[in-house]
Design an enzyme around this catalytic site. Structure first.
Site, PDB file in Angstrom:
ATOM      1  N   ASP A 235     -10.517  81.745 -11.216  1.00 43.78           N
ATOM      2  CA  ASP A 235     -11.413  80.902 -11.740  1.00 43.78           C
ATOM      3  C   ASP A 235     -11.077  80.486 -13.135  1.00 43.78           C
ATOM      4  O   ASP A 235     -11.452  81.613 -14.050  1.00 43.78           O
ATOM      5  CB  ASP A 235     -12.795  81.328 -11.466  1.00 43.78           C
TER       6      ASP A 235
ATOM      7  N   ASN B 141      -2.862  73.683 -12.999  1.00 43.31           N
ATOM      8  CA  ASN B 141      -2.902  72.335 -12.120  1.00 43.31           C
ATOM      9  C   ASN B 141      -4.590  72.283 -11.950  1.00 43.31           C
ATOM     10  O   ASN B 141      -4.801  71.041 -11.630  1.00 43.31           O
ATOM     11  CB  ASN B 141      -2.084  72.711 -10.783  1.00 43.31           C
TER      12      ASN B 141
ATOM     13  N   TYR C 202     -14.357  62.379 -16.774  1.00 49.89           N
ATOM     14  CA  TYR C 202     -13.191  63.037 -16.364  1.00 49.89           C
ATOM     15  C   TYR C 202     -11.923  62.512 -17.334  1.00 49.89           C
ATOM     16  O   TYR C 202     -11.111  63.252 -18.029  1.00 49.89           O
ATOM     17  CB  TYR C 202     -12.659  62.487 -15.116  1.00 49.89           C
TER      18      TYR C 202
ATOM     19  N   VAL D 178     -12.246  61.678 -20.611  1.00 48.45           N
ATOM     20  CA  VAL D 178     -12.166  62.415 -21.999  1.00 48.45           C
ATOM     21  C   VAL D 178     -11.771  63.847 -21.753  1.00 48.45           C
ATOM     22  O   VAL D 178     -11.253  64.472 -22.697  1.00 48.45           O
ATOM     23  CB  VAL D 178     -14.019  62.574 -22.499  1.00 48.45           C
TER      24      VAL D 178
ATOM     25  N   LYS E 121      -9.708  65.141 -19.500  1.00 51.25           N
ATOM     26  CA  LYS E 121      -8.143  64.946 -19.494  1.00 51.25           C
ATOM     27  C   LYS E 121      -7.453  64.648 -20.820  1.00 51.25           C
ATOM     28  O   LYS E 121      -6.231  65.009 -21.056  1.00 51.25           O
ATOM     29  CB  LYS E 121      -7.785  64.202 -18.483  1.00 51.25           C
TER      30      LYS E 121
ATOM     31  N   THR F 259      -5.333  63.269  -2.157  1.00 50.73           N
ATOM     32  CA  THR F 259      -5.944  64.854  -2.278  1.00 50.73           C
ATOM     33  C   THR F 259      -7.585  64.566  -2.095  1.00 50.73           C
ATOM     34  O   THR F 259      -8.091  63.503  -2.359  1.00 50.73           O
ATOM     35  CB  THR F 259      -5.587  65.379  -3.725  1.00 50.73           C
TER      36      THR F 259
HETATM   37  N1  LIG Z   1      -5.064  63.404  -7.012  1.00 52.37           N
HETATM   38  C1  LIG Z   1      -4.817  62.546  -8.007  1.00 52.37           C
HETATM   39  O1  LIG Z   1      -4.739  61.390  -7.834  1.00 52.37           O
HETATM   40  C2  LIG Z   1      -4.628  62.912  -9.303  1.00 52.37           C
HETATM   41  C3  LIG Z   1      -4.227  61.872 -10.564  1.00 52.37           C
HETATM   42  C4  LIG Z   1      -4.066  62.498 -11.738  1.00 52.37           C
HETATM   43  C5  LIG Z   1      -3.963  63.713 -11.966  1.00 52.37           C
HETATM   44  N2  LIG Z   1      -4.576  64.801 -11.177  1.00 52.37           N
HETATM   45  C6  LIG Z   1      -4.664  66.252 -11.324  1.00 52.37           C
HETATM   46  O2  LIG Z   1      -4.195  66.875 -10.421  1.00 52.37           O
HETATM   47  C7  LIG Z   1      -4.631  68.373 -10.456  1.00 52.37           C
HETATM   48  C8  LIG Z   1      -4.803  68.666  -8.964  1.00 52.37           C
HETATM   49  O3  LIG Z   1      -5.629  67.812  -8.483  1.00 52.37           O
HETATM   50  P1  LIG Z   1      -5.755  67.447  -6.806  1.00 52.37           P
HETATM   51  O4  LIG Z   1      -5.435  65.998  -6.703  1.00 52.37           O
HETATM   52  O5  LIG Z   1      -4.620  68.166  -6.015  1.00 52.37           O
HETATM   53  O6  LIG Z   1      -7.183  67.748  -6.484  1.00 52.37           O
HETATM   54  P2  LIG Z   1      -7.940  68.761  -5.427  1.00 52.37           P
HETATM   55  O7  LIG Z   1      -6.944  68.813  -4.080  1.00 52.37           O
HETATM   56  O8  LIG Z   1      -9.250  68.625  -5.549  1.00 52.37           O
HETATM   57  O9  LIG Z   1      -7.475  70.268  -6.043  1.00 52.37           O
HETATM   58  C9  LIG Z   1      -7.986  70.593  -7.303  1.00 52.37           C
HETATM   59  C10 LIG Z   1      -7.766  72.316  -7.361  1.00 52.37           C
HETATM   60  O10 LIG Z   1      -8.463  72.772  -8.343  1.00 52.37           O
HETATM   61  C11 LIG Z   1      -9.220  73.755  -8.006  1.00 52.37           C
HETATM   62  N3  LIG Z   1     -10.367  74.001  -9.013  1.00 52.37           N
HETATM   63  C12 LIG Z   1     -11.171  73.316  -9.449  1.00 52.37           C
HETATM   64  N4  LIG Z   1     -11.907  74.249 -10.303  1.00 52.37           N
HETATM   65  C13 LIG Z   1     -11.426  75.257 -10.348  1.00 52.37           C
HETATM   66  C14 LIG Z   1     -11.763  76.367 -11.131  1.00 52.37           C
HETATM   67  N5  LIG Z   1     -12.866  76.524 -11.848  1.00 52.37           N
HETATM   68  N6  LIG Z   1     -10.866  77.415 -11.163  1.00 52.37           N
HETATM   69  C15 LIG Z   1      -9.705  77.378 -10.426  1.00 52.37           C
HETATM   70  N7  LIG Z   1      -9.639  76.210  -9.731  1.00 52.37           N
HETATM   71  C16 LIG Z   1     -10.196  75.326  -9.641  1.00 52.37           C
HETATM   72  C17 LIG Z   1      -9.683  73.537  -6.683  1.00 52.37           C
HETATM   73  O11 LIG Z   1     -10.348  74.424  -5.963  1.00 52.37           O
HETATM   74  P3  LIG Z   1     -11.329  74.338  -4.874  1.00 52.37           P
HETATM   75  O12 LIG Z   1     -10.580  74.042  -3.635  1.00 52.37           O
HETATM   76  O13 LIG Z   1     -11.874  75.815  -4.779  1.00 52.37           O
HETATM   77  O14 LIG Z   1     -12.327  73.391  -5.359  1.00 52.37           O
HETATM   78  C18 LIG Z   1      -8.561  72.976  -6.257  1.00 52.37           C
HETATM   79  O15 LIG Z   1      -7.748  74.019  -5.575  1.00 52.37           O
HETATM   80  C19 LIG Z   1      -5.909  68.165 -11.337  1.00 52.37           C
HETATM   81  O16 LIG Z   1      -5.697  68.608 -12.536  1.00 52.37           O
HETATM   82  C20 LIG Z   1      -6.188  66.858 -11.296  1.00 52.37           C
HETATM   83  O17 LIG Z   1      -7.181  66.219 -12.436  1.00 52.37           O
HETATM   84  C21 LIG Z   1      -4.812  64.375  -9.599  1.00 52.37           C
END
Ligand SMILES: NC(=O)c1ccc[n+]([C@@H]2O[C@H](COP(=O)([O-])OP(=O)(O)OC[C@H]3O[C@@H](n4cnc5c(N)ncnc54)[C@H](OP(=O)(O)O)[C@@H]3O)[C@@H](O)[C@H]2O)c1
Length: 273
Positions: free
Chosen positions: A66, A93, A193, A195, A197, A228
């Site tokens: 975590d 990630n 979000y 700020v 990032k 996602t």
């Molecule tokens: N999806 C997009 O369009 C997009 C665009 C730009 C950037 N991003 C970035 O891409 C990355 C992955 O996002 P995603 O889209 O795959 O989202 P997601 O499916 O919501 O996955 C986020 C992951 O981060 C985990 N997480 C959250 N808080 C945590 C903590 N305190 N410790 C450890 N793990 C934690 C979540 O765990 P839980 O399942 O336990 O909640 C989940 O496994 C993120 O950094 C996001 O900001 C995403």
């Protein structure tokens, strides 16, 4: 050839899970799928292993992490030191965003604590296990580019920031401006979000500079708008596409590291921060 150990945070779903899947398919790697929830992490590992060919399935393991818990980070470091000895590739990630137009002081702090403070804490805790020539990839976002700060003076402070202390001060100012409800007058965007990032992106740039003497390459990557949970499954890209650039960078030839360290990447191309 020695096995390359890769650690991926927030990998029980979404882009992180696809990053692990891609790494596991490369011979000579060991991919550690980490998650804050032991239950969700182990379930994701079991499902992934059932989908991969046997040789690839063997390359994946699970560990709890975590990124907002100092205890969890310390336990993970101990585990990694004993089990992996070194972390050749660290892919930060894990990320978090509130849904809709949620807005508030506590919410701003939580978002910053995960995306920026959590990522920086993991980097700082594991840095000593990353060998010279290793890789750190931070999954940031185009939503966190400097352009989100419309006030020129404030933007210049973000651009000039050259230490974690300066970033801590800037993110603190943002939270206080949310508390005082004068964030707009002070030049902040209405995006917790964004700020968080921005801080993660700028931290990646600063860390790249600090780790240059050890030839450890650090990059910020935007995965694009992906389908996602974070994007309420509305993004046009499959998560596997979002996973492509982080993994591509992590396995670039050693000779190329200076070309990409300290930079922002999207779709295998460099972009301005
Ligand atoms: N999806 C997009 O369009 C997009 C665009 C730009 C950037 N991003 C970035 O891409 C990355 C992955 O996002 P995603 O889209 O795959 O989202 P997601 O499916 O919501 O996955 C986020 C992951 O981060 C985990 N997480 C959250 N808080 C945590 C903590 N305190 N410790 C450890 N793990 C934690 C979540 O765990 P839980 O399942 O336990 O909640 C989940 O496994 C993120 O950094 C996001 O900001 C995403």
């Amino acid at each position: 050839m020695a096995t390359k150990n890769a650690v991926v945070t927030g990998a029980n779903q979404g882009i992180g899970l696809e990053i692990v899947r891609l790494i596991a398919q490369q011979p000579g790697t060991r991919a550690v799928l980490t998650a804050r929830s032991e239950e969700r992490g182990r379930a994701a590992l079991a499902k992934l292993q059932s989908e991969l060919p046997p040789a690839a399935a063997e390359r994946v393991s699970f560990a709890q992490l975590d990124i907002t818990s100092q205890d969890s980070i310390a336990s993970f470091r101990q585990w990694a030191e004993k089990e992996l000895r070194q972390v050749d590739v660290l892919i930060n990630n894990a990320g978090f965003a509130y849904k809709g137009d949620t807005w508030g002081v506590e919410e701003a702090q939580t978002t910053i604590n995960t995306n920026y403070v959590g990522t920086a804490s993991v980097c700082e805790a594991l840095e000593g296990l990353v060998p010279d020539g290793g890789r750190i990839i931070n999954v940031c976002s185009s939503a966190g580019k400097l352009g989100i700060i419309k006030d020129a003076g404030l933007r210049a402070r973000w651009e000039r920031a050259s230490s974690r202390a300066e970033l801590d001060e800037l993110t603190h100012e943002f939270v206080e401006a949310v508390r005082s409800n004068n964030y707009a007058q002070k030049g902040w965007p209405r995006s917790m979000y964004g700020v968080s990032k921005l801080a993660e992106c700028q931290y990646s740039r600063i860390l790249a500079q600090e780790l240059r003497p050890r030839r450890i390459a650090v990059a910020a990557v935007c995965p694009g708008w992906c389908n996602t949970a974070m994007a309420s499954f509305r993004g046009p890209r499959p998560a596997s596409e979002g996973a492509d650039t982080p993994v591509w960078l992590a396995f670039q030839p050693d000779s190329d590291w200076e070309r990409w360290t300290g930079k922002f990447w999207k779709d295998r191309k460099e972009e301005p921060f």
